[in-house]
Design an enzyme around this catalytic site. Structure first.
Site, mmCIF file in Angstrom:
data_model
loop_
_atom_site.group_PDB
_atom_site.id
_atom_site.type_symbol
_atom_site.label_atom_id
_atom_site.label_comp_id
_atom_site.label_asym_id
_atom_site.label_seq_id
_atom_site.Cartn_x
_atom_site.Cartn_y
_atom_site.Cartn_z
ATOM 1 N N ASP A 30 0.831 -1.208 0.000
ATOM 2 C CA ASP A 30 0.000 0.000 0.000
ATOM 3 C C ASP A 30 0.869 1.263 0.000
ATOM 4 O O ASP A 30 0.546 2.259 -0.631
ATOM 5 C CB ASP A 30 -0.916 0.024 1.228
ATOM 6 C CG ASP A 30 -2.033 -1.007 1.081
ATOM 7 O OD1 ASP A 30 -2.224 -1.482 -0.069
ATOM 8 O OD2 ASP A 30 -2.675 -1.337 2.089
ATOM 9 N N CYS A 31 1.982 1.181 0.728
ATOM 10 C CA CYS A 31 2.843 2.377 0.778
ATOM 11 C C CYS A 31 3.839 2.433 -0.378
ATOM 12 O O CYS A 31 4.324 3.491 -0.736
ATOM 13 C CB CYS A 31 3.544 2.462 2.123
ATOM 14 S SG CYS A 31 4.196 0.901 2.711
ATOM 15 N N TYR A 32 4.197 1.249 -0.939
ATOM 16 C CA TYR A 32 5.115 1.201 -2.086
ATOM 17 C C TYR A 32 4.434 0.407 -3.202
ATOM 18 O O TYR A 32 4.704 -0.785 -3.380
ATOM 19 C CB TYR A 32 6.422 0.511 -1.699
ATOM 20 C CG TYR A 32 7.270 1.290 -0.720
ATOM 21 C CD1 TYR A 32 7.975 2.415 -1.139
ATOM 22 C CD2 TYR A 32 7.377 0.890 0.604
ATOM 23 C CE1 TYR A 32 8.759 3.128 -0.247
ATOM 24 C CE2 TYR A 32 8.163 1.592 1.503
ATOM 25 C CZ TYR A 32 8.853 2.712 1.075
ATOM 26 O OH TYR A 32 9.636 3.411 1.947
#
Ligand code: SF4
Ligand code: SF4
Lengths: 151, 512
Positions: free
Chosen positions: B130-132
């Protein structure tokens, strides 16, 4: 290959003899397929009495490439005889080429050369004695820096 | 009594009155003046070495892409760097090989290309989070596009190194270079008289935090290197420096034929001459530095030591081995080692390099232990088959063909009257001889230089022989040269499959 094999024309062959000094010269012979079947080298030796020393040969069914040391005093005659037989002759000035930008003067090449063509100078930089080299290729394999190659 | 401090010497560097010599010059000075006057005369001795240091590499930080990626695996010019650190950090190691160019190009070359400010191709893959969210990236960078490029070498500047030679009848290609058969040559490494760690063997001035020369940039010692073993004069150091400040002149990627890639590193340490005791140690000469000549034809961990030899003898160009003059080659460059020492000398003389007081001494008592192995290594005698057919010398090729047809093996050892192995003949040799119409005598068709295995050889060694020589079976001989069995690549693959708990995909091709 051609850039470093100075092709001899009939006019400048004499000059080259003078330029090379009094040691043996190396010539590069190329046998075209149509003349490859005959024993040219043996016949030139018999005809001229020159002691030709074969350094390196790659001969197959189709064509042949041979590097030969020729004594200076017989040089012109030997070249003429090979030419008249249709053999392509060129002077091999640099049997192996040392790339000074890649060379770090380690000396890894020295002890693998069986004719002692490589050694250290007094300042520990490497020296290549081209006239001793018979193009065995051992130093090229041994050099960790890709600084040596056949011409 | 002479006593100086690093601070006093640094003051002299600042006011331009410092007296610096290289370790090579110091040998003569100590010899001429004696240690006390030499200590009075000289403030700093510079050392240098330039050689293959496989345990080298660099941490790189690429910055974030948009959308960002957590690089799980990353390649620079097709050489994989370790990506298991955060999202866009990686460690490129000198000996990692290119996936497309194989042994001729590796991490050492990537590092050289970076330092030469050449463009380097980056490729990375990720699993996506989700963050990368990003899963792939390809780009071209130069060293100037990196946030950090920090060299960090876990083991550099070996105090001395073993000399390698080869008693076998075949050429070996090793990390010690090309080793010709029958003691055809010997190779060595290390700068001898200029060796940084030999000039301060008790670490009186060198330690954690010492400022040094590394590949053309001022750098630091982190601490002891891996495999640090000072009691046997195999001390090493771990070092770090800014790759962006380094120069290609003092750093080169290299490839040893048949071994792979590495990095040539130029490293120099300044030694402050604080007292006559230190002066005396820096007076060491090539004749004082002794190392071991090892036979690299043994593929085992402990190789037999053939003799001891000094760097003086090694540098003379030949050493005596087995009553024979054997030519030597260094793999490290003494020419460049001198350049390192003289460049460092120049920096100090110009006031551009201050000495640092180490924060902590390097340990003097660590040992280099072997790997703990929890699974037994199977030996040839556990795997080989003792049932085998041999043929006596003097028989015909036709006899051999019949025996091969009757038996299972395609390899027939040829023995003498007293059962000694003198050759081998294979189904392939026979076919070739028949095709060429030359198949009368066995002697002429068989191979004489037979590759063999011994009873107590680990099968990994045997597997390497099979692979290297592209053959599928070897005769096993005892110490008298008598044939006692055969070992085949099938035997080995079956065993390896059992060891790994799986079935072999396909046994190795059965040809010789
Ligand atoms: S090619 Fe062979 S003979 Fe020529 S320099 Fe190299 S090692 Fe020596
Ligand atoms: S091995 Fe290669 S790099 Fe080393 S001295 Fe010879 S040519 Fe130069």
């Amino acid at each position: 290959m051609d850039a470093t094999h100075r092709h001899l024309s009939k006019e400048n062959s004499r000059e080259n003899v003078v330029f090379r000094g009094d040691y043996d010269m190396k010539i590069f012979l190329r046998f075209a397929p149509e003349i490859n079947q005959e024993p040219h080298i043996s016949e030139v030796i018999l005809e001229t009495g020159a002691k030709l020393n074969i350094n390196k040969a790659s001969v197959d069914a189709v064509s042949g490439e041979v590097v030969v040391d020729v004594p200076d005093e017989k040089f012109n005659e030997v070249v003429k005889r090979f030419r008249s037989r249709g053999v392509e002759v060129s002077i091999l000035e640099h049997p192996v080429i040392l790339d000074e930008d890649e060379c770090i003067n380690c000396g890894a090449c020295i002890s693998v050369c069986h004719v002692k063509a490589l050694c250290f100078k007094d300042d520990w930089s490497i020296a290549l004695d081209e006239k001793r080299c018979n193009q065995c290729g051992a130093c090229i394999t041994a050099c960790p820096h890709g600084a040596l190659e056949f011409s | 009594m002479v006593e100086k401090t690093v601070q006093e010497i640094n003051q002299k560097i600042k006011d331009g009155s410092v007296h610096v010599v290289t370790a090579e010059q110091m040998t003569g000075i100590v010899e001429e003046l004696g240690p006390e006057d030499a200590a009075r005369e000289v403030d700093v001795v510079t050392t240098g070495t330039f050689g293959a240091m496989c345990s080298s590499g660099a941490f790189l930080n690429f910055g974030h892409s948009d959308p960002p990626i957590k690089m799980q695996r990353v390649w620079l010019n097709d050489v994989e760097a370790y990506g298991g650190i955060a999202a866009v950090d990686a460690y490129i190691g000198a000996t990692q090989l290119s996936e497309s160019r194989g042994m001729e190009y590796g991490g050492g070359h990537v590092i050289e290309d970076l330092v030469a400010r050449k463009s380097v191709h980056i490729r990375a893959v990720a699993y996506g989070t989700d963050c990368y969210p990003r899963k792939n990236i390809e780009t071209e960078i130069t060293i100037d596009d990196l946030n950090q490029a920090i060299m960090l070498n876990p083991r550099n500047a070996y105090q001395r190194y073993n000399v390698a030679t080869n008693s076998s009848d075949r050429t070996l290609y090793t990390y010690m270079g090309t080793l010709l058969p029958n003691y055809g040559n010997a190779t060595y490494s290390g700068a001898g008289v200029l060796s940084p760690l030999y000039n301060d063997p008790d670490f009186e001035t060198i330690g954690r935090g010492s400022k040094i020369f590394l590949c053309g940039a001022p750098s630091y010692i982190i601490g002891e290197g891996t495999q640090h073993e000072p009691q046997n004069d195999f001390a090493t150091i771990m070092v770090t420096g800014d790759l962006k400040e380094m120069s290609r002149e003092f750093l080169r990627g290299a490839a040893f034929h048949g071994y792979g890639a590495t990095l040539y590193v130029g490293l120099g340490i300044p030694i402050p001459i604080l007292n006559e005791n230190i002066a005396k140690k820096t007076g060491i000469s090539d004749a004082d530095i002794i190392t071991n000549v090892l036979d690299y034809s043994s593929p085992r961990r402990s190789r037999p030591t053939l003799r001891k030899v000094s760097y003086e003898e090694l540098k003379s160009g030949t050493i005596e081995l087995d009553g024979k003059e054997v030519r030597t080659s260094p793999l490290s460059s003494f020419f460049m080692a001198r350049k390192v020492a003289s460049t460092l000398k120049h920096w100090i003389e110009q006031g551009n390099f201050m000495l640092s007081q180490p924060m902590e001494k390097l340990p003097t008592d660590t040992v280099f232990g072997p790997m703990k192995q929890t699974k037994e290594t199977p030996l040839v005698k556990d795997v080989m088959s003792r049932k085998m057919i041999t043929i006596r010398q003097g028989k015909s090729v036709e006899d051999a063909a019949k025996l091969i047809m009757r038996g299972q093996s395609t390899h027939l050892p040829v023995t003498s009257e007293d059962d000694r192995l003198i050759g081998i003949i294979t189904a392939w040799d026979i076919s070739k001889a028949v095709a060429q119409g030359k198949y009368d005598k066995l002697d002429r068709t068989m191979t004489r230089r037979v590759i063999t295995a011994t009873l107590d050889e680990p099968i990994d060694v045997t597997a390497r022989k099979l692979e290297k020589h592209n053959i599928s079976a070897l005769p096993v001989i005892d110490k008298d040269g008598k044939v006692i069995g055969m070992i085949t690549s099938d035997d080995i693959s079956r065993l390896i499959a059992k060891r790994n708990g799986c079935h072999p995909q396909a046994p190795l091709e059965g040809k010789q």
